[in-house]
Design an enzyme around this catalytic site. Structure first.
Site, PDB file in Angstrom:
ATOM      1  N   THR A 157       0.835  -1.203   0.000  1.00 20.26           N
ATOM      2  CA  THR A 157       0.000   0.000   0.000  1.00 20.26           C
ATOM      3  C   THR A 157       0.871   1.255   0.000  1.00 20.26           C
ATOM      4  O   THR A 157       0.612   2.205  -0.747  1.00 20.26           O
ATOM      5  CB  THR A 157      -0.936   0.002   1.222  1.00 20.26           C
ATOM      6  OG1 THR A 157      -1.698  -1.208   1.210  1.00 20.26           O
ATOM      7  CG2 THR A 157      -1.880   1.194   1.195  1.00 20.26           C
ATOM      8  N   HIS A 213       1.150  -9.377  -6.845  1.00 19.67           N
ATOM      9  CA  HIS A 213       1.807 -10.250  -5.875  1.00 19.67           C
ATOM     10  C   HIS A 213       2.230 -11.560  -6.553  1.00 19.67           C
ATOM     11  O   HIS A 213       2.654 -12.490  -5.893  1.00 19.67           O
ATOM     12  CB  HIS A 213       0.874 -10.599  -4.716  1.00 19.67           C
ATOM     13  CG  HIS A 213       0.589  -9.480  -3.774  1.00 19.67           C
ATOM     14  ND1 HIS A 213       1.535  -8.586  -3.349  1.00 19.67           N
ATOM     15  CD2 HIS A 213      -0.560  -9.123  -3.144  1.00 19.67           C
ATOM     16  CE1 HIS A 213       0.984  -7.725  -2.497  1.00 19.67           C
ATOM     17  NE2 HIS A 213      -0.291  -8.031  -2.364  1.00 19.67           N
TER      18      HIS A 213
END
Length: 111
Positions: A44, A100
């Site tokens: 983030t 990811h």
């Protein structure tokens, strides 16, 4: 939830399906910036910094989209948002894409 081993990594069914769709549909463009992170390692924060840097000429500090949206809204996840859509169209003014997905499982257009 069931786990599946694919290309040497373990995935929940929903993530494996999204990753396979992203591998099939995503075509990297020359201007793309791919943010590859391992989960829970500051994704983030990295998304916020990268978005702020790449859009600093477009928005003043008081107009930044980060004031009203989360970094996850500003920088889409390749395997979640793009891998599940029919079209992987991106906004040319925002070249950022996050993932990811492990390196050896990234779409071939990225590698």
């Amino acid at each position: 939830m069931h786990l599946h081993q694919y290309q040497g990594h373990w995935y929940f069914t929903v993530y494996l399906e999204a990753m396979l769709a992203a591998q099939e549909k995503f075509q990297a463009q020359p201007h793309d910036i791919i943010l590859c992170t391992y989960p829970k390692t500051g994704t983030t924060w990295l998304k916020a910094l990268a978005f702020a840097i790449t859009t600093r000429y477009r928005y003043s500090i008081s107009e930044s989209l980060l004031l009203t949206s989360t970094p996850h809204d500003c920088v889409p996840f390749l395997e979640i948002e793009m891998g599940t859509k029919e079209s992987c169209a991106r906004y040319p003014e925002n070249p950022l894409v996050a993932t990811h997905i492990p390196y050896n499982s990234l779409p071939t257009s990225i590698i």
